[in-house]
Design an enzyme around this catalytic site. Structure first.
Site, short mmCIF file in Angstrom:
data_model
loop_
_atom_site.label_atom_id
_atom_site.label_comp_id
_atom_site.label_asym_id
_atom_site.label_seq_id
_atom_site.Cartn_x
_atom_site.Cartn_y
_atom_site.Cartn_z
N CYS A 1 0.85 -1.20 0.00
CA CYS A 1 0.00 0.00 0.00
C CYS A 1 0.88 1.24 0.00
O CYS A 1 2.06 1.19 0.29
CB CYS A 1 -0.88 0.01 1.24
N ARG B 1 3.78 1.31 -6.81
CA ARG B 1 3.72 0.24 -5.81
C ARG B 1 2.59 -0.74 -6.11
O ARG B 1 2.47 -1.77 -5.47
CB ARG B 1 3.54 0.84 -4.41
N TRP C 1 -3.10 -2.08 -1.63
CA TRP C 1 -2.75 -3.35 -2.29
C TRP C 1 -3.31 -4.42 -1.37
O TRP C 1 -2.75 -4.69 -0.31
CB TRP C 1 -1.23 -3.44 -2.43
N ASN D 1 -0.32 0.58 5.98
CA ASN D 1 0.38 -0.35 5.08
C ASN D 1 1.00 -1.41 5.97
O ASN D 1 1.76 -1.08 6.88
CB ASN D 1 1.47 0.37 4.28
N GLY D 2 0.63 -2.67 5.74
CA GLY D 2 1.21 -3.76 6.53
C GLY D 2 0.17 -4.82 6.83
O GLY D 2 -0.90 -4.85 6.23
N GLU E 1 15.50 -22.46 -13.65
CA GLU E 1 15.12 -21.07 -13.32
C GLU E 1 16.28 -20.13 -13.58
O GLU E 1 16.12 -19.05 -14.15
CB GLU E 1 14.67 -20.98 -11.85
N LYS F 1 16.08 -17.00 -16.19
CA LYS F 1 16.41 -15.61 -15.81
C LYS F 1 17.41 -15.03 -16.79
O LYS F 1 17.26 -13.92 -17.27
CB LYS F 1 16.96 -15.58 -14.38
N GLU G 1 15.91 -14.56 -20.46
CA GLU G 1 14.79 -13.63 -20.69
C GLU G 1 15.20 -12.16 -20.51
O GLU G 1 14.52 -11.27 -21.01
CB GLU G 1 13.61 -13.95 -19.79
N HIS H 1 23.96 -37.92 -21.92
CA HIS H 1 22.92 -38.27 -22.93
C HIS H 1 22.78 -37.18 -23.98
O HIS H 1 21.76 -37.10 -24.65
CB HIS H 1 21.61 -38.52 -22.20
N LYS I 1 4.51 -8.89 -18.49
CA LYS I 1 4.53 -9.33 -17.09
C LYS I 1 3.51 -10.43 -16.84
O LYS I 1 3.73 -11.33 -16.06
CB LYS I 1 4.24 -8.15 -16.16
C1 AGP Z 1 9.33 -15.37 -15.24
O1 AGP Z 1 10.48 -14.58 -15.01
C2 AGP Z 1 8.52 -14.91 -16.42
N1 AGP Z 1 8.16 -13.55 -16.28
C3 AGP Z 1 7.38 -15.86 -16.76
O2 AGP Z 1 7.94 -17.12 -17.00
C4 AGP Z 1 6.28 -16.01 -15.69
O3 AGP Z 1 6.77 -16.73 -14.58
C5 AGP Z 1 5.12 -16.82 -16.32
O4 AGP Z 1 4.60 -16.07 -17.38
C6 AGP Z 1 4.00 -17.14 -15.32
O5 AGP Z 1 3.42 -15.95 -14.85
P1 AGP Z 1 2.43 -16.04 -13.58
O6 AGP Z 1 3.24 -16.54 -12.44
O7 AGP Z 1 1.94 -14.64 -13.38
O8 AGP Z 1 1.33 -16.99 -13.93
#
Ligand code: AGP
Length: 609
Positions: free
Chosen positions: A2, A27, A74, A98-99, A482, A486, A489, A505, A604
């Site tokens: 928030c 935020r 939020w 906020n909290g 992961e 990172k 992407e 393999h 996002k």
């Molecule tokens: C992760 O860094 C990416 N932005 C992407 O793989 C993301 O995790 C995926 O699109 C899933 O999104 P969500 O967790 O909002 O469902």
């Protein structure tokens, strides 16, 4: 998170508040509101939705008072709605917060027994009633605030007004940030400096357990006993945009450094170490339901799918329930064998990912009981699931998911313990020990974050590589995936995660002196196997960048680069192994001059197929 702002001065209070809230929009929020004096009464205007709706609401009004508070919400407790929006008022007391107040239900019940009537589902409203109750019992405004705060457990940043003292504003802080702006003949409180940088650069940064009383042109900082404290103001020379990022170059970097606090907030209020118990606000199963579970199906996309992979190890190891995992876009079309003996867990930071939402519907259609692990309250997936466990990571602005992922792992660990306890597959003493280890993790994460500059040096050294390989085994194989995700992407360098045991393999054909190979060496039952994989890479002149738990001298000789990882329980090691990999990816991408927060081609939240 928030956003809070408070003002005491001679400008148009409503304008100062709404303009300040605009500077806090980064935020993330789902509703907004202000409280301002008009004559001797506090007027409250609040609404679900964006600030523009609030501005429209007050555009035809004028308020002649010079004290006010504002808030962008939020949601954590209580869905986004007009009546859950802040400020909340009881009698002559208005509050923005906020909290997370952990004991709000207990306080609410006590106040209801005294005749207090509540209008919202929020924890915040309890604070306004508590302060008002104390004032009605004869306390002064300031004493009532201090005594109320002494009864709260949890985190808060507060702005508080009282109709009996219209030229006074009180702020308070405990674990949620609150700053005091010292203007020219005017005073401010805010969650963060961007809200008031247009009016002042002089700030006092409150510490936990402190309040600030704004009145008569002065800001008096006190502790909860009422003792006045001398705190030197600091000059902030950030631009507003820099300040939104807390001085970090990118939101992603800020969110990586927020991870310890995000983990604490995700654990907060859900564990009792003394009792060895776990509970969730929006999820509970009876013992019989847990015993009847034949399996758990975890479904997600991207980084959230990597969390699903880790969750499988946690739940199978602790609860002894078989777990299937699926990428949502595969699950939704493969006619999965789901039935009512299945607990379907869908993981989504945004709660809006189209494939995950469709998979949830498919699982529910086939009779599964559904549980969402989401970071956005009342998001579509959260709403459509039977149960939800919210991660309390706060808004994640950077497209590359970091703190949301880490809090997903924490939530999955708590879920595994909850199911294990419910099944009786572990007893309370073991749960207490496992919780004690979990509670150490945020501190160990902070230790890792202190080494960020070393990771930056390492990243620059290999930023020109054209391919990376990431190897892990067991519960850290998903972390290899992961780490590779990172890197690719945000740096656009091709990177592949692989189970280390798969080297022979195929992938071993890729190894040469141009290929950095990131190897995750945890202190677990496959450590020796991973050491063997390191030998395979070295024998072909590959570059070994090892992340290793413990201080094994052998690994120092075998690796070209070594990133030590603090020792912890094997099931929690993925959390610690992830953090250097996030920073490695970030520093490579930043070194290449990429748009780290909005990498090319990515969104996002993928709300379409
Ligand atoms: C992760 O860094 C990416 N932005 C992407 O793989 C993301 O995790 C995926 O699109 C899933 O999104 P969500 O967790 O909002 O469902």
């Amino acid at each position: 998170m928030c956003g809070i702002i408070g003002y005491l001065g001679n400008k148009n209070t409503a304008t100062v508040l709404t303009e300040g809230l605009k500077r806090l929009e980064y935020r993330g929020y789902d509703s907004a509101g202000i409280a301002v004096f008009h004559d001797d009464c506090i007027q409250i205007r609040r609404t679900e939705g964006k600030l523009a709706i609030l501005e429209q609401m007050i555009s035809k009004e004028s308020f002649n008072g010079h004290t006010g508070i504002g808030h962008t919400r939020w949601a954590t407790h209580g869905k986004p709605s007009d009546r859950n929006a802040h400020p909340h008022k009881a009698g002559g007391v208005a509050v923005v917060h906020n909290g997370i107040i952990e004991n709000y239900l207990h306080l609410k019940k006590t106040l209801q027994n005294k005749g207090h009537v509540f209008n919202s589902e929020t924890d915040t409203e309890v604070i306004s009633h508590l302060i008002n109750d104390l004032i009605e019992e004869g306390c002064s405004f300031e004493d009532a605030v201090r005594r109320a705060l002494q009864q709260l457990s949890g985190s808060y940043a507060l702005g508080i007004m009282f109709e009996g003292e219209k030229k006074k504003l009180i702020g308070a802080r405990n674990e949620s940030p609150l700053v005091v702006g010292l203007g020219d003949g005017e005073l401010f409180i805010a969650s963060d400096t961007p809200a008031v940088l247009n009016y002042t650069r002089e700030f006092i940064f409150l510490d936990d357990g402190q309040i600030v009383v704004l009145s008569d042109g002065k800001a008096a900082v006190k502790d909860l006993t009422g003792k006045t404290l001398r705190i030197e103001p600091r000059y902030v020379d950030w631009s507003p945009l820099m300040a939104e990022k807390g001085g970090y170059k990118h939101f992603m970097l800020k969110e990586i450094f927020e991870q310890p606090e995000a983990m604490i907030n995700t654990i907060r209020g859900r564990v009792s170490r003394e009792k060895g118990a776990i509970s969730f606000e929006d999820f509970s199963l009876r013992k019989k339901q847990i015993e009847a579970l034949r399996r758990v199906a975890i479904v997600a996309c991207g980084t959230s799918f990597h969390a699903a992979m880790v969750g499988r190890y946690m739940i199978e190891r602790l609860a002894g329930i078989p777990v299937d995992i699926d990428i949502a876009s595969e699950f939704r079309y493969r006619n999965p064998l789901i039935d009512k003996g299945t607990l379907m867990v869908v993981i989504s930071q945004s709660g809006e990912t189209a494939d995950t939402r469709a998979a949830l519907r498919e699982g529910k259609r086939k009779g599964a009981l559904s549980l969402a692990i989401c970071n956005v309250v009342e998001s579509s997936i959260a709403r459509e699931s039977d149960h939800v466990i919210y991660t309390h990571a706060g808004p994640e602005i950077g497209v590359a998911s970091t703190k949301a992922f880490i809090t997903q792992l924490v939530a999955l660990y708590l879920l595994a313990l909850y199911l294990a306890k419910g099944k009786g597959s572990i007893e309370s003493g073991t749960v207490r020990n496992l919780l004690a280890e979990l509670i150490r993790i945020p501190g160990l994460a902070k230790d890792l974050l202190r080494n960020a500059s070393e990771y930056q040096t390492l990243a620059r050294k290999y930023a020109s590589a054209r391919n990376f390989l990431y190897l892990g085994r067991g519960i850290n194989y998903p972390i290899a995936l992961e780490g590779a995700l990172k890197l690719k992407e945000i740096s656009y360098i091709h990177a592949e995660g692989y189970p280390a045991g798969e080297m022979k393999h195929g992938p071993i054909a890729l190894i040469d002196r141009e290929m950095p190979v990131v190897v995750l060496v945890a202190n677990d039952d496959v450590r020796e196997k991973v050491m063997g994989n390191i030998e395979e890479v070295r024998a072909r002149d590959g570059i070994v960048i090892a992340l290793a738990s413990g201080n094994d001298p052998e690994i120092r000789q075998k690796a070209d680069e070594l990133i030590p990882i603090p020792d912890t329980a094997p099931l929690l090691s993925p959390i610690l192994f992830t953090i250097p990999l996030q920073l490695l990816a970030y520093y490579v991408a930043d070194f290449k001059g990429n748009d780290v927060d909005q990498p090319r081609n990515l969104a996002k939240s993928v709300t379409v197929e």
